[in-house]
Design a protein around this motif. Structure first.
Motif, mmCIF file in Angstrom:
data_model
loop_
_atom_site.group_PDB
_atom_site.id
_atom_site.type_symbol
_atom_site.label_atom_id
_atom_site.label_comp_id
_atom_site.label_asym_id
_atom_site.label_seq_id
_atom_site.Cartn_x
_atom_site.Cartn_y
_atom_site.Cartn_z
ATOM 1 N N SER A 64 0.813 -1.218 0.000
ATOM 2 C CA SER A 64 0.000 0.000 0.000
ATOM 3 C C SER A 64 0.844 1.265 0.000
ATOM 4 O O SER A 64 0.320 2.357 0.198
ATOM 5 C CB SER A 64 -0.951 -0.005 1.199
ATOM 6 N N GLY A 65 2.159 1.125 -0.197
ATOM 7 C CA GLY A 65 2.999 2.285 -0.455
ATOM 8 C C GLY A 65 3.668 2.927 0.730
ATOM 9 O O GLY A 65 4.220 4.026 0.610
ATOM 10 N N THR A 66 3.703 2.258 1.881
ATOM 11 C CA THR A 66 4.193 2.908 3.090
ATOM 12 C C THR A 66 5.652 3.350 2.991
ATOM 13 O O THR A 66 5.981 4.486 3.339
ATOM 14 C CB THR A 66 4.014 1.974 4.309
ATOM 15 N N ILE A 67 6.543 2.472 2.518
ATOM 16 C CA ILE A 67 7.969 2.823 2.455
ATOM 17 C C ILE A 67 8.220 3.983 1.491
ATOM 18 O O ILE A 67 8.854 4.979 1.872
ATOM 19 C CB ILE A 67 8.833 1.591 2.113
ATOM 20 N N PRO A 68 7.756 3.924 0.237
ATOM 21 C CA PRO A 68 8.000 5.061 -0.654
ATOM 22 C C PRO A 68 7.337 6.356 -0.181
ATOM 23 O O PRO A 68 7.912 7.441 -0.358
ATOM 24 C CB PRO A 68 7.437 4.605 -1.999
ATOM 25 N N ILE A 69 6.164 6.258 0.425
ATOM 26 C CA ILE A 69 5.493 7.473 0.921
ATOM 27 C C ILE A 69 6.287 8.085 2.071
ATOM 28 O O ILE A 69 6.491 9.308 2.125
ATOM 29 C CB ILE A 69 4.047 7.162 1.354
ATOM 30 N N GLU A 70 6.764 7.250 2.996
ATOM 31 C CA GLU A 70 7.571 7.782 4.102
ATOM 32 C C GLU A 70 8.865 8.401 3.571
ATOM 33 O O GLU A 70 9.323 9.428 4.078
ATOM 34 C CB GLU A 70 7.881 6.668 5.108
ATOM 35 N N ALA A 71 9.452 7.799 2.541
ATOM 36 C CA ALA A 71 10.664 8.367 1.940
ATOM 37 C C ALA A 71 10.370 9.736 1.324
ATOM 38 O O ALA A 71 11.150 10.684 1.471
ATOM 39 C CB ALA A 71 11.228 7.419 0.888
ATOM 40 N N ALA A 72 9.246 9.841 0.648
ATOM 41 C CA ALA A 72 8.873 11.115 0.030
ATOM 42 C C ALA A 72 8.625 12.186 1.094
ATOM 43 O O ALA A 72 9.008 13.348 0.907
ATOM 44 C CB ALA A 72 7.638 10.931 -0.841
#
Length: 380
Positions: free
Chosen positions: A201-209
């Protein structure tokens, strides 16, 4: 404003990361213990801590600490603390508790005694025998460890991992706080490409952004202490204005995220929109395959399937061997993988440069870190 003692709680293994975040926020004289970091600040620090801490679970206001080997000592010690400085006459408060290696092991009894002691203290200070409990909410926690009682009030409300952007999640999601910690424990920065080939659901890339754009993780949610008269909406309003001004809208991030599940990718896109970082992440619904990204010094950070159920083990190990073959071709990239599979290194085909024990919820995991070479300054 007066000095206040706060406790930032954390998952086991992330205390050093929380400490580094607090140092970056300007706090000093930090005391690091298992699962928590204690520090001092003023009322504005309560708002800033809740808004900006990415890897802490909660921010607790420390009211006092004392030895309690009997219920009488617990009652008198609690009653002697200045609860009226925080809990209002119409305040609604509840008491939670936990006890580890202490003579007072009955949690329900400890909670009842602390509640009674606080009420007796407030009766005297407010000169009343009856409280409406229609005002702000306060959650008191009595924590007993080796017969030392620590009394706190939760300033966060809902746990800090609840950023407000994840409307729904796929099965076995990773907590936002852990994802942020994985990024901060890596060599990734906003100038380097990042790939998560199992993004869910995108947690790692969203936190990186969020990190790359310097967006405060708590910017889109509310905290229980906003309703406390001593902290209040004005302090939080000021902290939010400063946080909005700190956002780097000019940065150009190169974040790629993929997953074999099309529904998960659609959900990840929706979550990235809620987080305000949809323009920073390139999402794609594809299975794991050779990486076709031209940047020489990239970073992979991922949370692949663990295979907790017995029938999945063979498939998961086959996946890890495939990861080893594909990731192994990226000689100049750094790779970071979190999994509960004890045999990961042998299946992946390489021993990690560093392995860190962490917890994903209640699941014990290891964070395997494979370091690539430092980027050549001339090539950067």
């Amino acid at each position: 404003m007066s000095n206040i003692e706060l406790i930032a709680t954390s998952t086991f293994g992330l205390e050093a990361v929380v400490k580094r975040e607090l140092l970056n926020l300007g706090y000093e004289n930090l005391k690091v213990e298992n699962g928590k970091v204690t520090y001092t600040c003023n009322e504005e620090g309560i708002a800033n801590s809740n808004l900006w801490l990415r890897t802490a679970d909660r921010v607790l206001l420390k009211i006092g600490e004392f030895r309690a080997e009997s219920f009488e000592e617990l009652f008198q010690g609690t009653k002697s603390l200045p609860w009226e400085e925080w809990i209002t006459e119409d305040g609604e408060f509840t008491v939670n508790g936990k006890s580890v290696k202490s003579k007072l092991f009955s949690i329900s009894d400890c909670q009842a005694i602390v509640k009674k002691a606080i009420v007796e203290r407030l009766k005297i200070k407010y000169n009343t025998d009856w409280f409406k409990e229609t005002g702000a909410k306060f959650t008191v926690q009595v924590s007993l460890l080796n017969d030392i009682a620590t009394l706190t009030i939760d300033t966060s409300g809902v746990g800090l991992h609840k950023r407000g952007y994840r409307q729904d999640a796929v099965e076995a999601p990773i907590k936002e706080t852990l994802a942020a910690a994985m990024i901060q424990l890596s060599y990734w920065d906003k100038n380097r490409v990042l790939l998560d080939p199992f993004c869910g659901s995108g947690t790692i890339p969203i936190e990186a952004a969020l990190i790359g754009k310097n967006i405060a993780p708590g910017l889109n949610r509310k905290f229980v202490s906003e309703n406390w008269p001593r902290v209040g909406e004005e302090i939080y309003k000021k902290a939010r204005v400063e946080a909005y001004r700190a956002i780097d809208n000019d940065v150009e991030l190169k974040i790629y995220a993929s997953d074999i599940d099309k529904d998960a990718i659609n959900l990840a896109k929706e979550n990235s929109i809620e987080a305000g970082v949809d323009d920073c992440i390139n999402f794609k619904a594809i299975s794991l395959r050779p990486i076709n990204i031209k940047e020489k010094y990239g970073i992979i950070i991922c949370n692949p399937p663990y295979g907790q159920r017995l029938g999945e083990k063979q498939e998961i190990r086959k996946l890890y061997r495939k990861m080893g073959n594909i990731f192994g071709d990226l000689k100049t990239w750094s790779k970071y993988v979190i999994t509960s599979e004890k045999a990961f290194e042998s299946e992946y085909g390489a021993k990690a440069d560093r392995k860190r024990k962490l917890f994903n919820g209640r699941i014990e995991v290891n964070y395997y870190q494979y370091f690539g070479p430092r980027p050549d300054r001339r090539e950067k």
